[in-house]
Motif scaffolding. Structure first.
Motif, PDB file in Angstrom:
ATOM      1  N   UNK A   1      19.360  15.704 -33.476  1.00 38.62           N
ATOM      2  CA  UNK A   1      19.572  14.191 -33.446  1.00 38.62           C
ATOM      3  C   UNK A   1      19.016  13.134 -34.020  1.00 38.62           C
ATOM      4  N   UNK A   2      17.751  13.711 -34.527  1.00 38.98           N
ATOM      5  CA  UNK A   2      17.154  12.770 -35.324  1.00 38.98           C
ATOM      6  C   UNK A   2      16.821  13.193 -36.997  1.00 38.98           C
ATOM      7  N   UNK A   3      17.465  14.017 -37.295  1.00 41.35           N
ATOM      8  CA  UNK A   3      17.329  14.616 -38.580  1.00 41.35           C
ATOM      9  C   UNK A   3      17.795  13.691 -39.651  1.00 41.35           C
ATOM     10  N   UNK A   4      18.703  13.064 -39.575  1.00 35.80           N
ATOM     11  CA  UNK A   4      19.076  12.139 -40.808  1.00 35.80           C
ATOM     12  C   UNK A   4      18.156  10.680 -40.773  1.00 35.80           C
ATOM     13  N   UNK A   5      17.746  10.607 -39.553  1.00 33.66           N
ATOM     14  CA  UNK A   5      16.758   9.360 -39.722  1.00 33.66           C
ATOM     15  C   UNK A   5      15.349   9.713 -40.074  1.00 33.66           C
ATOM     16  N   UNK A   6      14.990  10.648 -39.821  1.00 31.31           N
ATOM     17  CA  UNK A   6      13.724  11.222 -40.400  1.00 31.31           C
ATOM     18  C   UNK A   6      13.645  11.675 -41.799  1.00 31.31           C
ATOM     19  N   UNK A   7      14.570  12.334 -42.082  1.00 32.66           N
ATOM     20  CA  UNK A   7      14.834  13.149 -43.297  1.00 32.66           C
ATOM     21  C   UNK A   7      13.497  13.667 -43.941  1.00 32.66           C
ATOM     22  N   UNK A   8      12.869  14.707 -43.022  1.00 37.01           N
ATOM     23  CA  UNK A   8      11.840  15.257 -43.672  1.00 37.01           C
ATOM     24  C   UNK A   8      12.066  16.161 -44.874  1.00 37.01           C
TER      25      UNK A   8
ATOM     26  N   UNK B   1      19.241  26.090 -34.487  1.00 36.71           N
ATOM     27  CA  UNK B   1      18.574  24.887 -34.910  1.00 36.71           C
ATOM     28  C   UNK B   1      18.867  24.901 -36.572  1.00 36.71           C
ATOM     29  N   UNK B   2      18.252  26.153 -37.128  1.00 39.59           N
ATOM     30  CA  UNK B   2      18.048  26.410 -38.579  1.00 39.59           C
ATOM     31  C   UNK B   2      19.538  26.357 -39.075  1.00 39.59           C
ATOM     32  N   UNK B   3      20.707  26.899 -38.433  1.00 37.72           N
ATOM     33  CA  UNK B   3      22.014  27.172 -38.989  1.00 37.72           C
ATOM     34  C   UNK B   3      22.544  25.632 -38.864  1.00 37.72           C
ATOM     35  N   UNK B   4      22.391  24.796 -37.850  1.00 39.67           N
ATOM     36  CA  UNK B   4      23.027  23.733 -37.725  1.00 39.67           C
ATOM     37  C   UNK B   4      22.316  22.481 -38.740  1.00 39.67           C
ATOM     38  N   UNK B   5      21.259  22.587 -39.050  1.00 41.75           N
ATOM     39  CA  UNK B   5      20.542  21.718 -40.177  1.00 41.75           C
ATOM     40  C   UNK B   5      20.836  22.081 -41.432  1.00 41.75           C
ATOM     41  N   UNK B   6      20.920  23.272 -41.776  1.00 34.49           N
ATOM     42  CA  UNK B   6      21.448  23.678 -43.127  1.00 34.49           C
ATOM     43  C   UNK B   6      22.956  23.339 -43.524  1.00 34.49           C
ATOM     44  N   UNK B   7      23.695  23.334 -42.048  1.00 35.77           N
ATOM     45  CA  UNK B   7      25.289  23.058 -42.365  1.00 35.77           C
ATOM     46  C   UNK B   7      25.207  21.465 -42.840  1.00 35.77           C
ATOM     47  N   UNK B   8      24.322  20.883 -42.294  1.00 35.06           N
ATOM     48  CA  UNK B   8      24.414  19.246 -42.422  1.00 35.06           C
ATOM     49  C   UNK B   8      23.751  18.995 -43.885  1.00 35.06           C
TER      50      UNK B   8
ATOM     51  N   UNK C   1      19.899  22.091 -48.552  1.00 28.73           N
ATOM     52  CA  UNK C   1      18.509  22.452 -49.252  1.00 28.73           C
ATOM     53  C   UNK C   1      17.385  22.041 -48.403  1.00 28.73           C
ATOM     54  N   UNK C   2      17.922  21.789 -47.150  1.00 21.08           N
ATOM     55  CA  UNK C   2      16.639  21.606 -46.002  1.00 21.08           C
ATOM     56  C   UNK C   2      15.689  22.704 -46.093  1.00 21.08           C
TER      57      UNK C   2
END
Length: 215
Positions: free
Chosen positions: A45-52, A69-76, A79-80
């Protein structure tokens, strides 16, 4: 010119673990812990805002686990940089994490400086296995194929049913480019070069048995 600090998000449902790792990392001037979260859903939920720059992610959490969670973040954002945190040193856990796209695997009982080494390695674009994880992960045999992730299995089923990349994208609510990337990875992992080959593989391995139920 002052170098920007490495921005890190820690995701673990055990507060003592989170606080301990945060204290370790914040002892380094070049690191900034920008968030400590307790679930996969929170980082999603906070990935785009935090941009770690780097995400330290627990493998076993209630709700959405570390692998999903890894799969979902890497789809977005492909290069995460994700470092899996875990108490498990079995080859199955480590291989699965790397197959899902994690850049590294760190056991929770590693010495303080090893977490910093892991962060530095993934920031350089390198994969990192802590000493304990590296020792338990035997080299892959030449004939051993990488396992498909859950998402890749779902997409294989869709493709084997004759759906186009665009149709799969609409069905799974992801971009066509993401489907193309998954398709390429599926072909690479299975050693198959054509769509017909994927369909044949799905038939031979029972993927299409039943009435379109994903496996």
């Amino acid at each position: 010119m002052t170098q920007q600090p490495i921005r890190i998000a820690i995701v673990d449902d055990h507060p003592m673990v989170t606080e301990g790792i945060q204290a370790i990392l914040e002892s380094y001037e070049e690191i900034e812990v920008i968030a400590t979260l307790s679930s996969g859903q929170e980082i999603i939920d906070q990935f785009e805002t935090l941009n770690p720059d780097v995400i330290l992610l627990d493998l076993n959490m209630p709700g959405i686990g570390g692998l999903s969670t890894t799969e979902i973040l890497l789809e977005r954002r492909p290069d995460t940089r994700i470092l899996i945190l875990s108490m498990h040193d079995s080859p199955e856990y480590i291989s699965s994490a790397l197959n899902h796209g994690a850049m590294g695997y760190v056991l929770k009982d590693v010495p303080t400086e090893e977490i910093k080494h892991a962060v530095d390695a993934v920031m350089r674009g390198e994969k990192y296995l802590c000493t304990g994880a590296e020792g338990s992960l035997k080299p892959d045999r030449d004939d051993a194929r990488e396992q498909l992730t859950n998402r890749e299995q779902t997409i294989l089923l869709q493709l084997a049913q004759g759906k186009s990349n665009k149709e799969v994208a609409i069905e799974l609510d992801i971009s066509v480019r993401t489907v193309e990337t998954h398709r390429k990875n599926i072909k690479r992992k299975l050693g198959i070069s054509s769509t017909a080959g994927l369909t044949r593989y799905a038939l031979e391995h029972g993927v299409l048995q039943g009435t379109g139920v994903s496996f």
